[in-house]
Design a protein around this motif. Structure first.
Motif, PDB file in Angstrom:
ATOM      1  N   GLY B  76       0.743  -1.365  -0.214  1.00  0.00           N
ATOM      2  CA  GLY B  76      -0.130  -0.055  -0.012  1.00  0.00           C
ATOM      3  C   GLY B  76       0.550   1.228   0.089  1.00  0.00           C
ATOM      4  O   GLY B  76       0.113   2.392  -0.034  1.00  0.00           O
ATOM      5  N   ARG B  77       2.109   1.164   0.054  1.00  0.00           N
ATOM      6  CA  ARG B  77       2.860   2.413  -0.026  1.00  0.00           C
ATOM      7  C   ARG B  77       3.901   2.363  -0.915  1.00  0.00           C
ATOM      8  O   ARG B  77       4.385   1.145  -1.221  1.00  0.00           O
ATOM      9  CB  ARG B  77       3.445   2.681   1.334  1.00  0.00           C
ATOM     10  N   ARG B  78       4.547   3.521  -1.625  1.00  0.00           N
ATOM     11  CA  ARG B  78       5.543   3.588  -2.527  1.00  0.00           C
ATOM     12  C   ARG B  78       6.581   4.360  -2.058  1.00  0.00           C
ATOM     13  O   ARG B  78       6.231   5.317  -1.640  1.00  0.00           O
ATOM     14  CB  ARG B  78       4.878   3.797  -3.781  1.00  0.00           C
ATOM     15  N   ASP B  79       7.855   4.045  -2.395  1.00  0.00           N
ATOM     16  CA  ASP B  79       8.608   4.980  -1.856  1.00  0.00           C
ATOM     17  C   ASP B  79       8.932   6.135  -2.887  1.00  0.00           C
ATOM     18  O   ASP B  79       9.053   5.924  -3.956  1.00  0.00           O
ATOM     19  CB  ASP B  79      10.256   4.466  -1.724  1.00  0.00           C
ATOM     20  N   THR B  80       8.807   7.535  -2.411  1.00  0.00           N
ATOM     21  CA  THR B  80       8.890   8.612  -3.196  1.00  0.00           C
ATOM     22  C   THR B  80      10.224   9.351  -3.084  1.00  0.00           C
ATOM     23  O   THR B  80      10.469  10.152  -3.743  1.00  0.00           O
ATOM     24  CB  THR B  80       7.645   9.577  -3.056  1.00  0.00           C
ATOM     25  N   LYS B  81      10.904   9.160  -2.122  1.00  0.00           N
ATOM     26  CA  LYS B  81      12.218   9.923  -1.729  1.00  0.00           C
ATOM     27  C   LYS B  81      13.362   8.981  -2.047  1.00  0.00           C
ATOM     28  O   LYS B  81      13.270   7.841  -1.973  1.00  0.00           O
ATOM     29  CB  LYS B  81      12.170  10.162  -0.294  1.00  0.00           C
ATOM     30  N   VAL B  82      14.322   9.468  -2.450  1.00  0.00           N
ATOM     31  CA  VAL B  82      15.516   8.985  -2.920  1.00  0.00           C
ATOM     32  C   VAL B  82      16.129   8.101  -1.675  1.00  0.00           C
ATOM     33  O   VAL B  82      16.354   7.029  -1.937  1.00  0.00           O
ATOM     34  CB  VAL B  82      16.581   9.975  -3.342  1.00  0.00           C
ATOM     35  N   LEU B  83      16.133   8.754  -0.399  1.00  0.00           N
ATOM     36  CA  LEU B  83      16.500   7.842   0.500  1.00  0.00           C
ATOM     37  C   LEU B  83      15.875   6.868   1.200  1.00  0.00           C
ATOM     38  O   LEU B  83      16.274   5.768   1.184  1.00  0.00           O
ATOM     39  CB  LEU B  83      16.538   9.056   1.838  1.00  0.00           C
ATOM     40  N   GLY B  84      14.476   6.918   0.919  1.00  0.00           N
ATOM     41  CA  GLY B  84      13.388   5.854   1.029  1.00  0.00           C
ATOM     42  C   GLY B  84      13.824   4.641   0.272  1.00  0.00           C
ATOM     43  O   GLY B  84      14.067   3.607   0.726  1.00  0.00           O
ATOM     44  N   VAL B  85      13.949   4.833  -0.964  1.00  0.00           N
ATOM     45  CA  VAL B  85      14.121   3.840  -2.090  1.00  0.00           C
ATOM     46  C   VAL B  85      15.555   3.304  -1.848  1.00  0.00           C
ATOM     47  O   VAL B  85      15.837   2.083  -1.762  1.00  0.00           O
ATOM     48  CB  VAL B  85      13.995   4.222  -3.528  1.00  0.00           C
ATOM     49  N   LEU B  86      16.446   4.061  -1.464  1.00  0.00           N
ATOM     50  CA  LEU B  86      17.975   3.405  -1.219  1.00  0.00           C
ATOM     51  C   LEU B  86      17.855   2.510  -0.105  1.00  0.00           C
ATOM     52  O   LEU B  86      18.418   1.629   0.158  1.00  0.00           O
ATOM     53  CB  LEU B  86      19.074   4.656  -0.983  1.00  0.00           C
TER      54      LEU B  86
END
Lengths: 180, 188
Positions: B76-86
């Protein structure tokens, strides 16, 4: 291009997703490189053979199985120990021929084909053909010539995957010790 | 209908998205990977081409690994910030594929687009020894391709390359647009 990692005889486990996806990438690449399914099947078999030749050493080093006295024992070892060790599954052995030289391995689930579907224009592709090569190569290194082929395949709509193994002959000549 | 597509023969898409059921031995993967590398080696003429081929195969894996993983780990959530996805890459993605988290995640001092994922001993390189004449070959190019595809599919296009540095370092260079977008998100 190989060296011992020095990890002892403990078999390190990993999850099957990476393996399944890597195998998928390999088959896809082969399909792109070769024009037709037959060539891909042959190439998978060849690659499986190369893997089998090295796998048998790893297997003998890690399991303490001695020499098998007959084909039935071989079948048991393959299904119960080898498959379990490398693929985490235990196929069942059925359909022994009256002469005791042919049997079938029935795999209910095959980690190589998790999430895989065969497209219609590759209907003659034997997706898991690598396994045939592996079995053939490994057994050849222990002086057994066998013929291995897929009889049923879940990817083609069958309910189980069935591999038929036929013992051809015992290899009497001493195989060369290896390239080193 | 295009012959490339199947006609829904199997119930694969209806299966539950649970954890993979079987565990297999590292040796099986190592043998498969070594055969894969040898196959690529037979068809290329230089180390750079070999790494490119490995990256291509890794890309295939990365694309497919991402979807199922995101659905399991971040429902239900998607990483939208660079740090989050890293952090997602360093932790859950690495753990799901390689069995353990990556060792370190660093940012380049002088370039805000560049990040490093560092691993002392990547899983794909176990049992791989590189002969001296090809010493720049790093089979973690496979992992680099994987990461590049995963980041691209997650909406963070980047270029990823593998280097011999503190073990194996995967250098991630995000596109300008990604960093610009990230900055504007922070401003909000």
């Amino acid at each position: 291009m190989s060296r011992q990692g020095g990890r002892g005889t403990e078999s390190k486990k990993m999850n099957s997703e990476l393996f399944t996806l890597t195998y998928g990438a390999l088959v896809t690449q082969l399909c792109k490189d070769y024009e037709n399914d037959e060539d891909v099947n042959k190439q998978l078999d060849k690659m499986g053979y190369n893997i089998g030749v090295r796998l048998i050493e790893d297997f003998l080093a890690r399991s303490s199985v001695g020499r098998c006295h007959d084909f039935r024992e071989t079948a048991d070892v393959i299904a119960k120990i080898a498959f379990k060790m490398y693929l985490g599954i235990t196929p069942s052995i059925t359909n022994w021929s009256p002469g005791g030289d042919e049997f079938s391995l029935i795999l209910e689930n095959n980690p190589l084909v998790d999430f895989v579907e065969l497209p219609d224009n590759h209907s003659t592709l034997i997706y898991s053909n690598l396994l045939c090569g592996v079995l053939r190569g490994a057994l050849e290194m222990v002086q057994m010539a066998v013929d291995v082929k897929f009889v049923q395949d879940t990817l083609k709509g069958d309910s189980v995957t069935e591999i038929r193994m036929k013992f051809i002959r015992r290899i009497e000549d001493n195989l060369p010790a290896g390239e080193e | 209908m295009d012959a490339r597509f199947t006609r829904g023969k199997s119930a694969v898409l209806e299966r539950a998205l649970g954890r993979p059921r079987s565990e297999l031995s590292l040796a099986a993967f190592a043998l498969l990977f070594s055969e894969l590398v040898q196959y690529c080696q037979r068809r290329v003429a230089s180390v750079a081409e070999l790494q490119a081929r490995l990256a291509l195969l890794g890309r295939h894996v990365g694309l497919r690994a991402l979807d199922a993983l995101v659905a399991r780990e971040r429902p239900g959530r998607r990483d939208t910030k660079v740090l989050g996805v890293l952090l997602f890459v360093k932790g859950p993605l690495w753990r799901a594929l390689f069995g353990r988290e990556a060792d370190k995640l660093e940012q380049a001092n002088d370039d805000e687009r560049t990040f490093y994922v560092i691993e002392r001993e990547p899983l794909v390189n176990t049992f791989v020894s590189v002969p001296r004449e090809n010493s720049s070959l790093n089979c973690a190019a496979f992992a680099a391709g994987l990461l590049e595809a995963a980041l691209g599919a997650a909406g963070f296009p980047a270029r990823v390359s593998a280097h011999w540095h503190k073990g194996t370092t995967l250098m991630i260079k995000f596109d300008e647009a990604v960093i610009a977008r990230d900055k504007s998100l922070e401003g909000r």
